[in-house]
Enzyme design. Structure first.
Site, PDB file in Angstrom:
ATOM      1  N   HIS B  53     -51.595  11.806 -53.626  1.00 24.18           N
ATOM      2  CA  HIS B  53     -53.022  12.148 -53.714  1.00 24.18           C
ATOM      3  C   HIS B  53     -53.328  12.539 -55.159  1.00 24.18           C
ATOM      4  O   HIS B  53     -52.425  12.837 -55.950  1.00 24.18           O
ATOM      5  CB  HIS B  53     -53.329  13.293 -52.753  1.00 24.18           C
ATOM      6  CG  HIS B  53     -53.348  12.866 -51.311  1.00 24.18           C
ATOM      7  ND1 HIS B  53     -53.942  13.600 -50.310  1.00 24.18           N
ATOM      8  CD2 HIS B  53     -52.850  11.760 -50.710  1.00 24.18           C
ATOM      9  CE1 HIS B  53     -53.805  12.974 -49.160  1.00 24.18           C
ATOM     10  NE2 HIS B  53     -53.146  11.859 -49.366  1.00 24.18           N
ATOM     11  N   GLU B  55     -54.512  15.231 -56.473  1.00 19.75           N
ATOM     12  CA  GLU B  55     -54.050  16.571 -56.863  1.00 19.75           C
ATOM     13  C   GLU B  55     -52.545  16.584 -57.121  1.00 19.75           C
ATOM     14  O   GLU B  55     -52.072  17.183 -58.082  1.00 19.75           O
ATOM     15  CB  GLU B  55     -54.370  17.596 -55.761  1.00 19.75           C
ATOM     16  CG  GLU B  55     -55.860  17.807 -55.501  1.00 19.75           C
ATOM     17  CD  GLU B  55     -56.413  16.903 -54.417  1.00 19.75           C
ATOM     18  OE1 GLU B  55     -55.885  15.775 -54.243  1.00 19.75           O
ATOM     19  OE2 GLU B  55     -57.370  17.310 -53.739  1.00 19.75           O
ATOM     20  N   CYS B  83     -56.971  18.215 -49.229  1.00 20.32           N
ATOM     21  CA  CYS B  83     -56.448  18.202 -47.859  1.00 20.32           C
ATOM     22  C   CYS B  83     -55.343  19.255 -47.775  1.00 20.32           C
ATOM     23  O   CYS B  83     -54.938  19.837 -48.783  1.00 20.32           O
ATOM     24  CB  CYS B  83     -55.898  16.816 -47.502  1.00 20.32           C
ATOM     25  SG  CYS B  83     -54.226  16.502 -48.138  1.00 20.32           S
ATOM     26  N   CYS B  86     -52.440  19.022 -50.166  1.00 22.28           N
ATOM     27  CA  CYS B  86     -52.749  19.395 -51.544  1.00 22.28           C
ATOM     28  C   CYS B  86     -53.015  20.894 -51.677  1.00 22.28           C
ATOM     29  O   CYS B  86     -52.690  21.493 -52.706  1.00 22.28           O
ATOM     30  CB  CYS B  86     -53.904  18.545 -52.052  1.00 22.28           C
ATOM     31  SG  CYS B  86     -53.435  16.782 -52.108  1.00 22.28           S
TER      32      CYS B  86
END
Lengths: 163, 163
Positions: B53, B55, B83, B86
């Site tokens: 992701h 992040e 999410c 993260c």
């Protein structure tokens, strides 16, 4: 190999890597159709990567070997019950089943992660790291464009669980 | 650069990478003392890595550049509220503050992650992926040895939060 054999392999991997390279002794293996297709150990310190828990490392290894981000049909064997980061990584990787050895309830007095467990259950405005929203409209327009293009479905559509 | 400038940069990064390489439009930047020290975008599909992701990618990039797994003193600017994976990665990386653009509440009808949000709040035996414990004693012995050696403290001891 039986389920117990795979777990014993994961635990031995954690012990060996702790002794050989000073890794934190958390290891995981990914198994598909009775074969190991990925393995990993916690190398957060050695690799300067706070996300490199054993489960994440094993997921990345299996995905690289199999050429997919979707590990449906695979199981994970981990030497310790996954932290919340790894629970979520397992969800995103779509793994079928989770086998674990240490329970967090039994290790928490040695390595407490209550702060994480509490944080993740709170709304973003109430977590230990202060948070603030900025430029929501600009960002939403980009997401909307992506969803409208049909690309989002490649990541977000999950197959039916086989079990 | 102001806080708004950093967020605009993250959103523009998400838009540009979506157009250039078909990345999912989720980008993040890490900022320390007014300077960008890391950036990343969601390349789950391109890199066959379900953990990549924006992040996580930005955290890895900053840690690599700074040579540490500990990003205390740094903030993250992410084009979408993180999410659970993260959120946990941010906790493990010890980031100070979180700036986000899209709120999950506003994007969830386009890309639902309720399954994850529910899973992470449940005990391991009640999650969507069935789980089973094996060989707890063997695994506990390894963790105990690691903790007794003093090595565990390097990963688990968190500095006082500066804020």
């Amino acid at each position: 190999m039986t389920e117990t054999d795979f777990m014993r392999y994961a635990i031995e991997l954690s012990r060996r890597k702790m002794q050989e390279i000073g890794a934190a002794p958390f290891a995981a293996v990914i198994v598909r159709d009775g074969e190991i297709v990925g393995e990993g150990v916690n190398t957060v310190l050695a690799d300067h990567d706070p996300t490199l828990h054993g489960e994440v490392a094993a997921i990345r290894d299996a995905c690289k070997r199999l050429g997919t981000f979707d590990l449906s049909g695979c199981d994970i064997y981990t030497s310790c019950e996954p932290c919340e980061m790894c629970v979520a990584a397992i969800w995103w990787a779509r793994l079928d089943r989770v086998f674990y050895a240490n329970a967090l309830a039994d290790t928490n007095h040695l390595m407490p992660i209550d702060g994480l467990t509490q944080d993740i259950r709170r709304p973003i405005g109430e977590r230990s790291a202060p948070a603030r929203q900025l430029l929501a409209k600009e960002a939403f327009d980009v997401i909307k464009q992506w969803v409208d293009s049909g690309e989002a479905a490649k990541l977000m559509t999950r197959p039916e669980r086989r079990l």
